[in-house]
Each structure stands twice: as structure tokens, then as C-alpha cells.
Design an enzyme around this catalytic site. Structure first.
Site, PDB file in Angstrom:
ATOM      1  N   ILE A 175      25.679  38.941   5.948  1.00 33.37           N
ATOM      2  CA  ILE A 175      25.778  40.313   5.447  1.00 33.37           C
ATOM      3  C   ILE A 175      25.163  41.241   6.486  1.00 33.37           C
ATOM      4  O   ILE A 175      23.958  41.192   6.739  1.00 33.37           O
ATOM      5  CB  ILE A 175      25.076  40.457   4.085  1.00 33.37           C
ATOM      6  N   TYR A 176      26.004  42.041   7.115  1.00 31.08           N
ATOM      7  CA  TYR A 176      25.573  42.968   8.155  1.00 31.08           C
ATOM      8  C   TYR A 176      26.121  44.355   7.822  1.00 31.08           C
ATOM      9  O   TYR A 176      27.301  44.494   7.492  1.00 31.08           O
ATOM     10  CB  TYR A 176      26.103  42.532   9.531  1.00 31.08           C
ATOM     11  N   ARG A 177      25.275  45.357   7.948  1.00 36.27           N
ATOM     12  CA  ARG A 177      25.733  46.706   7.622  1.00 36.27           C
ATOM     13  C   ARG A 177      26.710  47.193   8.693  1.00 36.27           C
ATOM     14  O   ARG A 177      26.660  46.761   9.848  1.00 36.27           O
ATOM     15  CB  ARG A 177      24.548  47.644   7.475  1.00 36.27           C
ATOM     16  N   ARG A 189      26.632  45.758  12.905  1.00 37.31           N
ATOM     17  CA  ARG A 189      25.213  45.631  13.263  1.00 37.31           C
ATOM     18  C   ARG A 189      24.701  44.233  12.896  1.00 37.31           C
ATOM     19  O   ARG A 189      24.200  43.978  11.813  1.00 37.31           O
ATOM     20  CB  ARG A 189      24.379  46.697  12.552  1.00 37.31           C
ATOM     21  N   LEU A 191      22.100  41.202  14.363  1.00 36.38           N
ATOM     22  CA  LEU A 191      21.050  40.897  15.325  1.00 36.38           C
ATOM     23  C   LEU A 191      21.428  39.648  16.105  1.00 36.38           C
ATOM     24  O   LEU A 191      22.192  38.795  15.634  1.00 36.38           O
ATOM     25  CB  LEU A 191      19.717  40.714  14.615  1.00 36.38           C
ATOM     26  N   ARG A 194      21.513  36.089  14.542  1.00 36.50           N
ATOM     27  CA  ARG A 194      22.269  35.870  13.310  1.00 36.50           C
ATOM     28  C   ARG A 194      23.555  35.086  13.596  1.00 36.50           C
ATOM     29  O   ARG A 194      24.100  35.116  14.697  1.00 36.50           O
ATOM     30  CB  ARG A 194      22.613  37.198  12.641  1.00 36.50           C
ATOM     31  N   GLY A 195      24.054  34.430  12.540  1.00 36.74           N
ATOM     32  CA  GLY A 195      25.197  33.545  12.706  1.00 36.74           C
ATOM     33  C   GLY A 195      26.424  34.220  13.281  1.00 36.74           C
ATOM     34  O   GLY A 195      27.111  33.663  14.144  1.00 36.74           O
ATOM     35  N   GLU A 238      28.333  27.909   3.444  1.00 43.11           N
ATOM     36  CA  GLU A 238      28.008  28.805   2.335  1.00 43.11           C
ATOM     37  C   GLU A 238      29.036  28.687   1.215  1.00 43.11           C
ATOM     38  O   GLU A 238      28.699  28.819   0.039  1.00 43.11           O
ATOM     39  CB  GLU A 238      27.933  30.250   2.831  1.00 43.11           C
ATOM     40  N   ASP A 287      16.478  52.602   6.128  1.00 44.99           N
ATOM     41  CA  ASP A 287      16.508  51.153   6.002  1.00 44.99           C
ATOM     42  C   ASP A 287      15.530  50.656   4.952  1.00 44.99           C
ATOM     43  O   ASP A 287      14.799  51.440   4.335  1.00 44.99           O
ATOM     44  CB  ASP A 287      16.218  50.504   7.360  1.00 44.99           C
TER      45      ASP A 287
END
Length: 487
Positions: A175-177, A189, A191, A194-195, A238, A287
Site C-alpha cells: 500500500i503506497y500513496r 511513493r 520507499l 519496500r516490495g 499475500e 502524513d
């Protein structure tokens, strides 16, 4: 209770008063955030905004606004029952060989259940009942929230991003904004650790110059959503984990424009690619820290196609000063973390991420202390055990006589069992969330461990204080006479 899709979950919540419909017109610009923030702080229901201003698609918000609804979404009836989910994950993360024939027989149902939870592929999926392509692809047609006055643009907040690395058998959900740049472009976005970002990096190395396929799922069954924010073992997808929670296989369908697979019952799906080298400046946005973050460059996701169910529902949230929805998720998932940590460190009695600590920045842990320096071992163990705790800035370790969920108890332990110099551990140049503007360098900062345990020989040369405890028989006698006292 298990749920086939998001609508099934919503229906069950509405029957129990856990979801309310708002029939008056509400603006996605700021108004929705203010309403949701007030409702969440009052521990109120999930909300279906039926008439977002200027849009025909309703907005579902505050879905996981209480720990109870998080537990319900995971198929459990209470937050306490999430410990069982954690025990299952702990077992799957490090399965133990059976101790004998009976033990092997007892474990067989679990292993069989896991093997049987491979996702099921289907065609003619509901999520592709409506297809927008070409000029029809226009994000302004979706009721995307503009959450805070200082936000630069509308923001997709609950998008499950589906990616696949070139050398992996399974897909990754994260889950990325996503900041809206235009009709068919958003900023992804993610990082670096992250996967999704790792899949993108590996794809670029294996396929130089080629566009990277991505799908974004907006609104799907709660087990799949929560599976994306749970520390699932690398050996399990998942989608498989969601099937375990749901008690039935996750039904997937292939995207129209790529080989990626998405939940067949999803409400809305964005299909597209990330072109190598196409970057844009993201932010600022309010944030989960309660502040606006600084700007940084991230990849641009170009949307080629939007597919959806008939009469779709847009799932949204906001992030801000705790409590917000991520903080509530942290409180509930805390119960999942405890068995995982106890599997690795059996001396851990309890573990707590206070929501005021912005989901993960502060942790408190109680242990059955067994030797000098034990608290420090636990600090470093937690920092290195799960990716979720890599950004934890402060860890407080106490003995098992302290209720770590009661700040009065924790502060008493800190003020009576700590010496500032001896019991403070500082570690410099460690990974820090780049949103943490308090760190001297973006993404790199220090951590602090506080040993608030009773000190053992070797840790102090002084006679250690004994806690005052009332005589047990006296307490019982007072209990029996309490009503007569008339107090």
C-alpha cells in the site's frame, strides 16, 4: 465471520451498526477528512458517503477506524483473537518439525490448509465489468480525496499496488500513496526497501529500458487489504494469506493489459506501467506523523486502463496526527506481532506500539529478565527482527511486573529503575523513515533504547529496592468487608 468481497463485509457491518450511510452531499476536498477524523476519534462507524460532491461513485471511509473492525476484517470476533493469527504466522515463518506421530497428525490440517490456499484464477471477473481506455481514462472521474489544506493535490490513499519481480514466483502487494499528476498519471511513493520498489529495481536490471507493469486495486475484500499490511512470511503470498484468513481461496483474474493478477471482486483497478527514468517531485502531504512531509522524487505511474465493477465503490482514507486509521491498524496488528516476537524471543511477555508513537516509532516490551544486559539484547533483537521495526526510534524495556499498556506503570518503572547514563543505549547512523524530519539526514538517524528493568549484580553495586506489596491475606479480608464499609 468470513467475507467474500468488500460489499459482503460492508453489508455485515451495516447490520451491526458498524457502518453508516451519509446521504447529504459532502466535498472530497477537506470536508470528508474532517468528518472522518471526528468519527474516528469518537470510535464511530465506517462511513459510506453516497453523494461525493461532483461525483456519482460513492466513497467508503473509516473502514478500519476501530481495532474491532480490523479484527472482523481478519475473520476474528475480537482484537484478542488476533493473537491466534500471529501464532499461525509465527508457525508458518519458522515451522517446527513434528515431535512425534501425534504432533505430526495435529499439524497436518494447518499444512493442508496452507497448501490448499493457492489463489483460484477466474475469468469474466466483476472487476472488469466496465472498462475505461484511451481518452476515457481520467482520474478526475473518481472521487479522490484532497485530505489537508497544505496538500499539493488529491491523493490515492488505500491503493493496493500489485507488482511482480522478474525472478519471483509470487506477486507482491503493498500500500503506497499516489499523488494525482493528471488524468492518467500518479506518483508512486514507495520507499526503497519496500516490495514494490525492490520488484521495480530487479525488473530494470533484468529488462533495461522496458516499462514495468503495475496494477492498483481500489477496494477489495478485507482479508486481502489486511494481508497487504501484515508481516507475511516470504514463503507465503499475500493472496494465500488472505485465503487463510477468509477460509476460502482468493479469486484472481488477469489484468487486460499485463500478466498481473488482481482480486476478481475488486471495485476499481488501475492498470498501467512505470517507464524507467520517469520521475516527479512528490508532496508535500499531511502524513501519519501529524506534519506535512518534505518533497522527494518518486517514479511516475502511467495509467493505460481503468476497470471496475458496475456501480463501483471508491475506498479511501486520510493520514494525520494520531489517532488516524494507520494508528488504529497498528493497535490491532500489535496483537499479531506479539506471537511472532515470542517465537523468536520466548522471554518476551508483552509488546506494545502506543498509537501516539505514530504506529511504529516507539515500542514498549516487557520481559522475564534472566541475566545482566538482557534488556539490551531484546532492544537490538526487535530492531532487526521484522522490517516493520526497522524505523522504530525508541524501545523501552521493562520487567514482567509492569503493565506496558498503562503509561502510569511504564513511567513509574522508568523513573525508579533507570539511571540516565547507564540505562540509555544510543545507536547512530541507522535507517529512519525519510518522513522523520527530526533526523539530521533524510533516511538516516539515531535510535534510543531505555532499560527500565530491575538491575542485577553486574549492572549495579548497590542494594536494589524492593517494591511495596500489601499482604495478600489482608487484601482478601478488605475485599470481603468492602460493602460494609459504606465507602
Amino acid at each position: 465471520m468470513k467475507y467474500h468481497d468488500l460489499r459482503d463485509f460492508m453489508s455485515q457491518l451495516e447490520k451491526t451498526g458498524e457502518l453508516k450511510r451519509v446521504g447529504v452531499e459532502v466535498d472530497t476536498y477537506l470536508e470528508m477528512t474532517e468528518i472522518c477524523d471526528r468519527v474516528l476519534r469518537a470510535e464511530g462507524p465506517a462511513i459510506l458517503f453516497e453523494k461525493p460532491k461532483g461525483h456519482s461513485i460513492p466513497v467508503l471511509a473509516n473502514l478500519f477506524g476501530t481495532p474491532k473492525r480490523v479484527a472482523l476484517g481478519m475473520g476474528e470476533e475480537s482484537v484478542q483473537a488476533l493473537r491466534e493469527v500471529g501464532k499461525l504466522l509465527a508457525y508458518l515463518k519458522e515451522p517446527e518439525p513434528p515431535k512425534g506421530l501425534k504432533d505430526a497428525w495435529d499439524k497436518l490440517p494447518i499444512l493442508k490448509q496452507v497448501l490448499n490456499m493457492a489463489p483460484k484464477k477466474v475469468s469474466n471477473a466483476p472487476c472488469q465489468e466496465i472498462v475505461w481506455e484511451g481518452k476515457d481514462v481520467d482520474l478526475s472521474r473518481l472521487p479522490i480525496q484532497h485530505c489537508w489544506p497544505g496538500d499539493i493535490a488529491p491523493l490515492i490513499t488505500w491503493g493496493l499496488v500489485v507488482t511482480k519481480g522478474p525472478h519471483k514466483n509470487r506477486q507482491n502487494l503493498g500500500i503506497y500513496r499516489q499523488q494525482v499528476l493528471g488524468p492518467n498519471k500518479v506518483i508512486m511513493r514507495w520507499l526503497a526497501h519496500r516490495g514494490g520498489a525492490l520488484d521495480f529495481r530487479e525488473f530494470q536490471l533484468a529488462n533495461p529500458g522496458q516499462p514495468f507493469p503495475v496494477a492498483v486495486v481500489l477496494g477489495c475484500d478485507p482479508a486481502t487489504i489486511l494481508g497487504a499490511v501484515t508481516p507475511v512470511p516470504d514463503s507465503l503470498s499475500e493472496y494465500q494469506f488472505a485465503g487463510l484468513l477468509r477460509g476460502g481461496k482468493t479469486e484472481l483474474t488477469q489484468c487486460i493489459g499485463s500478466g498481473l493478477q488482481v482480486p476478481a471482486s475488486a471495485e476499481i483497478v488501475l492498470e498501467g506501467v512505470i517507464h524507467p527514468g520517469e520521475m516527479a517531485l512528490e508532496g508535500p502531504y499531511g502524513d501519519h506523523t501529524g506534519y506535512y512531509n518534505e518533497q522527494a522524487e518518486f517514479p511516475v505511474f502511467t495509467i493505460d486502463r481503468i476497470t471496475m465493477r458496475k456501480n463501483p465503490i471508491y475506498h479511501s482514507t486520510y493520514t494525520g496526527k494520531p489517532p488516524d486509521e494507520p494508528a488504529v491498524l497498528g493497535v490491532a496488528l500489535n496483537e499479531v506481532f506479539v506471537p511472532l516476537l515470542q517465537k523468536q524471543y520466548p522471554e518476551i511477555v508483552d509488546f506494545y506500539l502506543p498509537p501516539e508513537g505514530c504506529s511504529y516509532r516507539m515500542a514498549i516490551v516487557s520481559i522475564k529478565k534472566a541475566y545482566p544486559g538482557h534488556a539490551k539484547r531484546i532492544m537490538f533483537g526487535i530492531w532487526s527482527f521484522l522490517r516493520q521495526f526497522m524505523y522504530t526510534k525508541t524501545i523501552i524495556v521493562v520487567d514482567d511486573d509492569i503493565d506496558i499498556r498503562d503509561w502510569k506503570e511504564v513511567i513509574w518503572a522508568m523513573t525508579t529503575r533507570m539511571d540516565a547514563t547507564r540505562d540509555t543505549t544510543l545507536v547512530d547512523n541507522t535507517p529512519i523513515d525519510y518522513l522523520d524530519f527530526a533526523s539530521p539526514v533524510a533516511g538516516l538517524g539515531s535510535k534510543m533504547g531505555l532499560d527500565a528493568t530491575n538491575k542485577w549484580p553486574g549492572e549495579t553495586t548497590r542494594e536494589w529496592g524492593r517494591p511495596i506489596v500489601m499482604d495478600a491475606d489482608v487484601k482478601k479480608r478488605v475485599d470481603t468487608m468492602w460493602q460494609e464499609l459504606g465507602i
